[in-house]
Write a protein that holds these residues in place. Sequence first.
Motif, mmCIF file in Angstrom:
data_model
loop_
_atom_site.group_PDB
_atom_site.id
_atom_site.type_symbol
_atom_site.label_atom_id
_atom_site.label_comp_id
_atom_site.label_asym_id
_atom_site.label_seq_id
_atom_site.Cartn_x
_atom_site.Cartn_y
_atom_site.Cartn_z
ATOM 1 N N VAL A 344 -12.480 -8.247 -3.248
ATOM 2 C CA VAL A 344 -12.281 -7.635 -1.876
ATOM 3 C C VAL A 344 -13.678 -7.199 -1.186
ATOM 4 C CG1 VAL A 344 -10.991 -5.897 -0.532
ATOM 5 C CG2 VAL A 344 -9.849 -6.908 -2.607
ATOM 6 N N ASP A 345 -14.632 -6.746 -1.927
ATOM 7 C CA ASP A 345 -15.595 -6.208 -1.326
ATOM 8 C C ASP A 345 -16.676 -7.258 -0.566
ATOM 9 O OD1 ASP A 345 -16.532 -6.781 -3.787
ATOM 10 O OD2 ASP A 345 -17.423 -4.792 -4.211
ATOM 11 N N ASP A 369 -14.222 1.711 3.252
ATOM 12 C CA ASP A 369 -13.905 2.226 1.943
ATOM 13 C C ASP A 369 -13.201 1.383 1.045
ATOM 14 O OD1 ASP A 369 -13.672 4.154 0.029
ATOM 15 O OD2 ASP A 369 -12.329 5.312 1.129
ATOM 16 N N VAL A 370 -14.083 0.703 0.349
ATOM 17 C CA VAL A 370 -13.556 -0.276 -0.475
ATOM 18 C C VAL A 370 -13.756 -0.094 -1.867
ATOM 19 C CG1 VAL A 370 -13.422 -2.927 -1.049
ATOM 20 C CG2 VAL A 370 -13.792 -2.164 1.444
ATOM 21 N N THR A 371 -12.896 -0.205 -2.849
ATOM 22 C CA THR A 371 -13.238 0.235 -4.296
ATOM 23 C C THR A 371 -14.047 -1.222 -4.736
ATOM 24 O OG1 THR A 371 -11.074 1.272 -4.424
ATOM 25 C CG2 THR A 371 -12.099 0.443 -6.460
ATOM 26 N N PRO A 372 -15.133 -0.782 -5.345
ATOM 27 C CA PRO A 372 -16.019 -2.044 -5.744
ATOM 28 C C PRO A 372 -15.325 -2.962 -6.829
ATOM 29 C CG PRO A 372 -17.442 -0.018 -6.204
ATOM 30 C CD PRO A 372 -15.888 0.341 -5.615
ATOM 31 N N ALA A 373 -15.626 -3.998 -6.923
ATOM 32 C CA ALA A 373 -15.074 -5.260 -7.597
ATOM 33 C C ALA A 373 -13.565 -5.099 -7.844
ATOM 34 C CB ALA A 373 -15.550 -4.872 -9.244
ATOM 35 N N LEU A 374 -12.907 -4.522 -6.674
ATOM 36 C CA LEU A 374 -11.316 -4.848 -6.766
ATOM 37 C C LEU A 374 -11.033 -6.443 -6.538
ATOM 38 C CD1 LEU A 374 -8.673 -3.145 -6.655
ATOM 39 C CD2 LEU A 374 -9.022 -3.222 -3.996
ATOM 40 N N VAL A 375 -10.220 -6.809 -7.235
ATOM 41 C CA VAL A 375 -9.791 -8.393 -7.193
ATOM 42 C C VAL A 375 -8.504 -8.521 -6.917
ATOM 43 C CG1 VAL A 375 -9.549 -10.432 -8.582
ATOM 44 C CG2 VAL A 375 -11.547 -9.022 -8.875
ATOM 45 N N VAL A 376 -8.175 -9.286 -5.985
ATOM 46 C CA VAL A 376 -6.775 -9.771 -5.514
ATOM 47 C C VAL A 376 -6.204 -11.020 -5.777
ATOM 48 C CG1 VAL A 376 -6.443 -7.921 -4.034
ATOM 49 C CG2 VAL A 376 -7.281 -10.201 -3.246
ATOM 50 N N THR A 377 -4.702 -11.374 -6.178
ATOM 51 C CA THR A 377 -4.679 -12.529 -6.395
ATOM 52 C C THR A 377 -4.105 -13.613 -5.116
ATOM 53 O OG1 THR A 377 -3.241 -11.652 -7.848
ATOM 54 C CG2 THR A 377 -3.371 -13.911 -8.286
ATOM 55 N N LEU A 378 -5.448 -13.988 -4.408
ATOM 56 C CA LEU A 378 -5.375 -14.640 -3.013
ATOM 57 C C LEU A 378 -6.713 -15.196 -2.893
ATOM 58 C CD1 LEU A 378 -3.422 -14.908 -0.754
ATOM 59 C CD2 LEU A 378 -4.798 -13.189 0.567
ATOM 60 N N ALA A 410 -9.844 -0.346 1.142
ATOM 61 C CA ALA A 410 -9.161 -1.280 -0.123
ATOM 62 C C ALA A 410 -9.118 -0.150 -1.336
ATOM 63 C CB ALA A 410 -9.718 -2.422 -0.313
ATOM 64 N N LYS A 411 -7.967 -0.071 -2.038
ATOM 65 C CA LYS A 411 -8.161 0.732 -3.267
ATOM 66 C C LYS A 411 -6.816 0.094 -4.364
ATOM 67 C CE LYS A 411 -5.257 4.347 -1.603
ATOM 68 N NZ LYS A 411 -4.738 5.486 -1.671
ATOM 69 N N ARG A 412 -6.960 0.489 -5.379
ATOM 70 C CA ARG A 412 -6.044 0.009 -6.507
ATOM 71 C C ARG A 412 -4.980 1.064 -6.582
ATOM 72 N NH1 ARG A 412 -7.099 -3.861 -11.236
ATOM 73 N NH2 ARG A 412 -5.020 -3.558 -12.466
ATOM 74 N N GLU A 413 -3.683 0.625 -6.605
ATOM 75 C CA GLU A 413 -2.708 1.475 -7.116
ATOM 76 C C GLU A 413 -1.382 0.753 -8.146
ATOM 77 O OE1 GLU A 413 -0.215 2.810 -3.616
ATOM 78 O OE2 GLU A 413 -1.971 3.802 -2.638
ATOM 79 N N SER A 415 -0.406 -1.719 -10.609
ATOM 80 C CA SER A 415 -1.074 -3.270 -10.853
ATOM 81 C C SER A 415 -1.363 -3.976 -9.316
ATOM 82 C CB SER A 415 0.223 -3.919 -11.397
ATOM 83 O OG SER A 415 1.064 -3.942 -10.513
ATOM 84 N N MET A 416 -1.121 -3.214 -8.205
ATOM 85 C CA MET A 416 -1.399 -3.701 -6.936
ATOM 86 C C MET A 416 -2.568 -3.314 -6.101
ATOM 87 S SD MET A 416 1.382 -5.327 -6.670
ATOM 88 C CE MET A 416 2.166 -5.979 -4.918
ATOM 89 N N ALA A 417 -3.198 -4.059 -5.228
ATOM 90 C CA ALA A 417 -4.155 -3.623 -4.487
ATOM 91 C C ALA A 417 -3.749 -3.299 -2.970
ATOM 92 C CB ALA A 417 -5.567 -4.566 -4.201
ATOM 93 N N VAL A 418 -3.947 -2.125 -2.366
ATOM 94 C CA VAL A 418 -3.624 -1.894 -1.123
ATOM 95 C C VAL A 418 -4.770 -1.862 -0.290
ATOM 96 C CG1 VAL A 418 -2.537 -0.153 0.175
ATOM 97 C CG2 VAL A 418 -1.614 -0.282 -2.202
ATOM 98 N N LEU A 419 -4.730 -2.640 0.814
ATOM 99 C CA LEU A 419 -5.614 -2.707 1.820
ATOM 100 C C LEU A 419 -5.260 -2.245 3.051
ATOM 101 C CD1 LEU A 419 -6.056 -5.153 -0.410
ATOM 102 C CD2 LEU A 419 -7.556 -6.235 1.523
ATOM 103 N N THR A 420 -6.026 -1.357 4.080
ATOM 104 C CA THR A 420 -5.511 -0.883 5.175
ATOM 105 C C THR A 420 -6.450 -1.318 6.429
ATOM 106 O OG1 THR A 420 -6.051 1.012 4.952
ATOM 107 C CG2 THR A 420 -3.874 0.757 4.516
ATOM 108 N N VAL A 421 -6.132 -1.776 7.509
ATOM 109 C CA VAL A 421 -6.889 -1.925 8.439
ATOM 110 C C VAL A 421 -6.300 -1.152 9.874
ATOM 111 C CG1 VAL A 421 -7.806 -3.530 10.231
ATOM 112 C CG2 VAL A 421 -7.287 -4.315 7.742
ATOM 113 N N GLU A 422 -7.113 0.065 9.994
ATOM 114 C CA GLU A 422 -6.500 0.788 11.088
ATOM 115 C C GLU A 422 -7.612 1.016 12.346
ATOM 116 O OE1 GLU A 422 -6.115 4.598 8.721
ATOM 117 O OE2 GLU A 422 -7.841 5.424 9.718
ATOM 118 N N ASP A 423 -7.140 1.304 13.534
ATOM 119 C CA ASP A 423 -7.962 1.350 14.798
ATOM 120 C C ASP A 423 -7.377 2.472 15.584
ATOM 121 O OD1 ASP A 423 -6.028 0.259 16.899
ATOM 122 O OD2 ASP A 423 -6.001 -1.404 15.395
ATOM 123 N N ASN A 424 -8.247 3.101 16.391
ATOM 124 C CA ASN A 424 -7.930 4.050 17.440
ATOM 125 C C ASN A 424 -7.455 3.650 18.724
ATOM 126 O OD1 ASN A 424 -10.214 3.591 17.899
ATOM 127 N ND2 ASN A 424 -11.100 5.745 18.089
ATOM 128 N N GLY A 425 -6.932 2.368 18.694
ATOM 129 C CA GLY A 425 -6.533 1.512 20.021
ATOM 130 C C GLY A 425 -5.352 1.997 20.700
#
Length: 489
Positions: A344-345, A369-378, A410-413, A415-425
């Motif tokens: 992910v990073d 704020d991305v957990t280093p070496a977080l890997v996702v199956t994609l 992006a962080k691990r929860e 067996s899953m990785a949770v990624l969020t993208v937020e804006d103040n729009g």
Amino acid sequence: MALAPSAPSLRLQIIASLGTLLVLAFLPLFFAVAGLSRATALGVVNDEMAQRARTMAIAFDDARASPPGAAGGITVALADQARSPSVIAIAVTDKDTHALLAATPDLPDEWAEAYKDDRSAKSNRVALTDFTDEAGGTRLHVRFRPSDVEARVTPLLRLIALYIFLFGAVLLAFAYLALTRLIVRPIDELSREAERVASGARTFRSAARGPREIAELGVSVRTMADTLVASEKSLRAKVDELTEATKRLTETQAQLVKSERLAGVGKLAAGVAHEIGNPIAAILGMLDLVKDPDISEEDKRDLLSRTQRETERISGIVKDLLDFARPEKSADSSTSLRMAVSTVDRVVKDVLSLVSAQKSWKQIKVETDVTPALVVTLPEARLQQVLLNLLLNASHALADVTEPVIVLRAKREGSMAVLTVEDNGTGVPEHARPQIFEPFFTTKDVGEGTGLGLSVCRGLVEAVGGEIALDTSYTKGARFRITLPSSEL
Ligand code: ADP
């Protein structure tokens, strides 16, 4: 054939039923015939005996009527008759007085008693096999030896039994053959054909033979087999159609992903053109300066190295764009999608370098704020496409915001990785929320949005067993939350 092992065969059941029927029909008949034969034989014997008794009575009467001293007389006649092997005892009485005129010496006890005590009263008490007859003034009582009725009847009964047995056997064989031919064989044939059809044959060969009911059954089974074959054919055609449709759908989906990717490239390119335009203008200016003969060698080197840096910047931007626009090498099937992973990073860094080339991004503060070496199956290209789309949407929503901020986490929860993208729009309007993931839904002006971005993102994420959703609990703008299967590196 799936027969219960305990069920006897039709043939056996036919034989058993017929056998029982024949026994039930012929056994009482045999006993009736035997009884009748015995009774008839007994009657015949009795008639014979009665006839003899009568003849004897006449003889005795004649003997009695002859002169008293005549040769023979009643005693001689009595002796004659008593010698006959079939006679046990004879008594001759006077008709009216019952005076005993003559008798064999071994007179049966009951007769002797009768004559001794009360002749008139008891003279008629004779046994069943005894015969009494009268002729003229003489009454004769004779007891014959019991004739062997059984000996006369047995051969006849044997013959009848043999006849019944043979007749029964022939009847049984005939009925068995007839029923086998009429019922068992056609049914066997039908069941063999049905079995053949069940095991894959597609034609029902059996002719509608046998009695009407069985022929009708054959016709029904044939119709059923034909219907089955027809439904199978139409089912197969439907399956083929569906397979073809699925294939087309997969192709269309791949096309859609590609189109949306190119749309992304288009959006990027518009911003990038401006970014590239400035360095190109600068390069051209610097090249003009380099051409000046009065310029010092040192300035010339400085100008050339700046020109090189600007050119490298342009080349980097173009390379990133090309990388993104290039079709994926990985196959389309979700199986191969599941096997490809991305860190992910690294993808986040790539995507940010791609978007930061745009002028509009200069004002946006991007926090990660991305957990280093977080890997996702994609696959990387797909994760890049999903994130890029969310970032471009966010930047669009931030157009009129004074202090625009985008936070990418992006962080691990588990067996899953949770990624969020937020804006103040501006956030997603309430009424649009149920539709934003639908294809072609857009609130943007014509030419600005295709309405495919989020639907393509959802397709990519769900293909690997992940989820994408708008986090409605976030109220300061928009926050998208992606859950993807995670794996160790
Ligand atoms: P497009 O961007 O081409 O309109 P999308 O499927 O990516 O298509 O987005 C659909 C709609 O979702 C957008 O038109 C917009 O109304 C809404 N949307 C997506 N992201 C955001 C965001 N970050 N903030 C506000 N609205 C958004």
